[in-house]
Design an enzyme around this catalytic site. Sequence first.
Site, PDB file in Angstrom:
ATOM      1  N   HIS A 196      -7.983  -4.807   7.289  1.00 37.18           N
ATOM      2  CA  HIS A 196      -6.790  -5.254   8.023  1.00 37.18           C
ATOM      3  C   HIS A 196      -7.185  -5.499   9.478  1.00 37.18           C
ATOM      4  O   HIS A 196      -7.527  -4.564  10.196  1.00 37.18           O
ATOM      5  CB  HIS A 196      -5.685  -4.191   7.930  1.00 37.18           C
ATOM      6  CG  HIS A 196      -5.219  -3.958   6.518  1.00 37.18           C
ATOM      7  ND1 HIS A 196      -4.207  -4.690   5.933  1.00 37.18           N
ATOM      8  CD2 HIS A 196      -5.657  -3.104   5.554  1.00 37.18           C
ATOM      9  CE1 HIS A 196      -4.036  -4.284   4.674  1.00 37.18           C
ATOM     10  NE2 HIS A 196      -4.908  -3.326   4.425  1.00 37.18           N
ATOM     11  N   ASP A 244     -10.756  -0.739   3.389  1.00 40.21           N
ATOM     12  CA  ASP A 244      -9.311  -0.781   3.636  1.00 40.21           C
ATOM     13  C   ASP A 244      -9.038  -0.411   5.106  1.00 40.21           C
ATOM     14  O   ASP A 244      -8.016   0.229   5.416  1.00 40.21           O
ATOM     15  CB  ASP A 244      -8.547   0.122   2.671  1.00 40.21           C
ATOM     16  CG  ASP A 244      -7.048  -0.168   2.648  1.00 40.21           C
ATOM     17  OD1 ASP A 244      -6.615  -1.176   3.248  1.00 40.21           O
ATOM     18  OD2 ASP A 244      -6.306   0.625   2.021  1.00 40.21           O
ATOM     19  N   GLY A 294      -2.738   4.571   6.444  1.00 41.46           N
ATOM     20  CA  GLY A 294      -3.999   3.845   6.633  1.00 41.46           C
ATOM     21  C   GLY A 294      -4.951   4.570   7.545  1.00 41.46           C
ATOM     22  O   GLY A 294      -4.550   5.398   8.361  1.00 41.46           O
ATOM     23  N   HIS A 315      -8.556  -0.755  -3.994  1.00 40.08           N
ATOM     24  CA  HIS A 315      -8.673   0.676  -3.632  1.00 40.08           C
ATOM     25  C   HIS A 315      -8.209   1.651  -4.721  1.00 40.08           C
ATOM     26  O   HIS A 315      -7.221   2.379  -4.571  1.00 40.08           O
ATOM     27  CB  HIS A 315      -7.936   0.991  -2.325  1.00 40.08           C
ATOM     28  CG  HIS A 315      -6.643   0.260  -2.119  1.00 40.08           C
ATOM     29  ND1 HIS A 315      -5.647   0.254  -3.040  1.00 40.08           N
ATOM     30  CD2 HIS A 315      -6.206  -0.507  -1.092  1.00 40.08           C
ATOM     31  CE1 HIS A 315      -4.638  -0.482  -2.593  1.00 40.08           C
ATOM     32  NE2 HIS A 315      -4.946  -0.956  -1.410  1.00 40.08           N
ATOM     33  N   ASN A 324      -1.276  -9.164   5.526  1.00 37.08           N
ATOM     34  CA  ASN A 324      -0.052  -8.551   6.077  1.00 37.08           C
ATOM     35  C   ASN A 324      -0.044  -8.571   7.609  1.00 37.08           C
ATOM     36  O   ASN A 324       0.103  -7.555   8.260  1.00 37.08           O
ATOM     37  CB  ASN A 324       0.189  -7.145   5.515  1.00 37.08           C
ATOM     38  CG  ASN A 324      -0.931  -6.153   5.815  1.00 37.08           C
ATOM     39  OD1 ASN A 324      -2.046  -6.537   6.128  1.00 37.08           O
ATOM     40  ND2 ASN A 324      -0.616  -4.875   5.725  1.00 37.08           N
ATOM     41  N   HIS A 331      -4.148   1.808  13.256  1.00 39.05           N
ATOM     42  CA  HIS A 331      -2.800   2.027  13.784  1.00 39.05           C
ATOM     43  C   HIS A 331      -2.943   2.657  15.162  1.00 39.05           C
ATOM     44  O   HIS A 331      -3.990   3.234  15.478  1.00 39.05           O
ATOM     45  CB  HIS A 331      -1.998   2.947  12.860  1.00 39.05           C
ATOM     46  CG  HIS A 331      -1.700   2.347  11.521  1.00 39.05           C
ATOM     47  ND1 HIS A 331      -0.855   1.264  11.346  1.00 39.05           N
ATOM     48  CD2 HIS A 331      -2.157   2.663  10.280  1.00 39.05           C
ATOM     49  CE1 HIS A 331      -0.793   0.953  10.058  1.00 39.05           C
ATOM     50  NE2 HIS A 331      -1.576   1.774   9.380  1.00 39.05           N
ATOM     51  N   HIS A 340     -11.950  -5.930   1.901  1.00 47.31           N
ATOM     52  CA  HIS A 340     -10.562  -5.439   2.076  1.00 47.31           C
ATOM     53  C   HIS A 340     -10.431  -4.772   3.448  1.00 47.31           C
ATOM     54  O   HIS A 340     -10.732  -3.590   3.614  1.00 47.31           O
ATOM     55  CB  HIS A 340     -10.223  -4.455   0.963  1.00 47.31           C
ATOM     56  CG  HIS A 340      -8.771  -4.109   0.872  1.00 47.31           C
ATOM     57  ND1 HIS A 340      -8.073  -4.056  -0.311  1.00 47.31           N
ATOM     58  CD2 HIS A 340      -7.867  -3.802   1.827  1.00 47.31           C
ATOM     59  CE1 HIS A 340      -6.813  -3.710  -0.077  1.00 47.31           C
ATOM     60  NE2 HIS A 340      -6.666  -3.551   1.221  1.00 47.31           N
ATOM     61  N   ASN A 378      -2.234   4.653   1.774  1.00 43.34           N
ATOM     62  CA  ASN A 378      -1.712   4.148   0.499  1.00 43.34           C
ATOM     63  C   ASN A 378      -2.809   3.388  -0.231  1.00 43.34           C
ATOM     64  O   ASN A 378      -3.370   2.473   0.358  1.00 43.34           O
ATOM     65  CB  ASN A 378      -0.556   3.167   0.718  1.00 43.34           C
ATOM     66  CG  ASN A 378       0.650   3.800   1.339  1.00 43.34           C
ATOM     67  OD1 ASN A 378       0.815   5.008   1.287  1.00 43.34           O
ATOM     68  ND2 ASN A 378       1.480   2.984   1.954  1.00 43.34           N
TER      69      ASN A 378
HETATM   70  O1  DOR Z   1      -2.779   2.643   3.766  1.00 38.66           O
HETATM   71  C1  DOR Z   1      -2.584   1.444   3.761  1.00 38.66           C
HETATM   72  N1  DOR Z   1      -2.494   0.758   4.922  1.00 38.66           N
HETATM   73  N2  DOR Z   1      -2.461   0.808   2.589  1.00 38.66           N
HETATM   74  C2  DOR Z   1      -2.068  -0.487   2.518  1.00 38.66           C
HETATM   75  O2  DOR Z   1      -1.945  -0.992   1.457  1.00 38.66           O
HETATM   76  C3  DOR Z   1      -1.778  -1.235   3.746  1.00 38.66           C
HETATM   77  C4  DOR Z   1      -2.483  -0.674   4.899  1.00 38.66           C
HETATM   78  C5  DOR Z   1      -1.969  -1.168   6.223  1.00 38.66           C
HETATM   79  O3  DOR Z   1      -1.751  -2.382   6.368  1.00 38.66           O
HETATM   80  O4  DOR Z   1      -1.840  -0.365   7.151  1.00 38.66           O
HETATM   81 ZN    ZN Z   2      -3.563  -1.870  -0.241  1.00 36.67          ZN
END
Ligand code: DOR
Ligand code: ZN
Length: 424
Positions: free
Chosen positions: A62, A304, A323, A231, A94, A308, A60, A277
């Site tokens: 990003h 996760d 995140g 998560h 995403n 950012h 998991h 989240n």
């Molecule tokens: O905290 C989070 N950030 N939870 C998510 O489900 C998505 C993720 C993000 O893409 O930044």
């Molecule tokens: Zn998530």
Amino acid sequence: MKMLIKGGQVVDPINRLDQVLDVLVIDGKIAQLGTDLNQEDATVIDARQMVVAPGLVDMHVHLREPGFEEKETIATGCAAAARGGVTTLVPMPNTRPTTDCPEIVRFIQNQAASTGIHVLPAGAVSVGQRGQQLTDFTALKAAGVPALTDDGLPIQNMALLRQAMFQAKELGLPILDHCEDRDLVQNYSVNEGKISVQLGLPGRPAIAEALQIMRDVMLAEDTGAHIHICHLSTKKGVDIIRQAKAKGICVTCETCPQYFMLTEEEVLRQGPLARVNPPLRTWEDREAILAGLEDGTIDAIITDHAPHTEAEKAKPLPDAPSGMVGLETSLALSLTVLYHSGRLTLTRVLDLMSHSPAALLGLNKGCIGIGDDADLIVFDPEQEWVVDRDQFVSKGRNTPFHGQTVRGRVKYTISMGKIIYQEG
Ligand code: DOR
Ligand code: ZN
């Protein structure tokens, strides 16, 4: 191409191996395990006092590309993975455009091809992650996705989700579900409870997670599909999954270091850096997550990893994105809190971070048997170091663990018999 890793403590969760051994790698595969091995023209790695373990599998992550390259690219995300000991990862869909068709899956695979990391993109469940129309699961599977998910924008429509489960079951793909009822959480920034009250902000209640997990478990029982809860953050969630597993329902789940280390109070200290989240929860939740890791209710530790930009994270709490990054700290954090504390064995921690997630995705990774892919890490389990976000190779600096002393340091990361990261 030959490599000889000498004198390390080889820990293989699945072959029940925990022994000082030499590992001979030939042409990207484990060729031999034994003592006093010798091999002409092999690259030799001195692993004395080190642990040799399977490369980590992070299901998991990003990676942000395509579409959000200012946060992370596939190249920088994979470099961060290598530095953290992760050799296989599953990026979430995403992106922009979303990973909802074979073309985007192939784009990500191509971008990742030269990184040395096995990047297996998850496919979106719904077109554009809009929760209205299912994607072409058959085409996504043919393109190589190991799982389907609308992570971050979980499907609310039960009819659509049930239909997705029937199709996913047919294809043998798990659905990874970010369980938070969207009506209950809106775009709120913190756990609902004493901190949200103190800050005068609306909160994301624990029941939002529990309700969706309950729904998913019942649908999994009904359809026979494999549902995997993303998560996990709450005690209620752990309890529901424990009971569902006891009933034989096909449910698995994951959690992250932030949920077994931090609580909602962190938001008072770190503001948006502690916004994630699902949100950081209470001490009781944290204890329940630890108990779930101990008793086998929880199947995987993931990051996760959610990079950012600094500008985005500098916004006020209600406006900052959720995140935190994790690829470069997850092993050390997990070893520190779970292994060095005496709560879990080293084998169990490594299983949660390699073989167990691989197995639930149907991947032949996370093991060190003869003929297996030589995806390996060599780490010093005892070395202490201080997390320094300025040393990250990820573009993301958004960690709540900056300045924390941790124990366990990756020295080498090896993928298919090639060194893809070496400390220093
Ligand atoms: O905290 C989070 N950030 N939870 C998510 O489900 C998505 C993720 C993000 O893409 O930044
Ligand atoms: Zn998530």
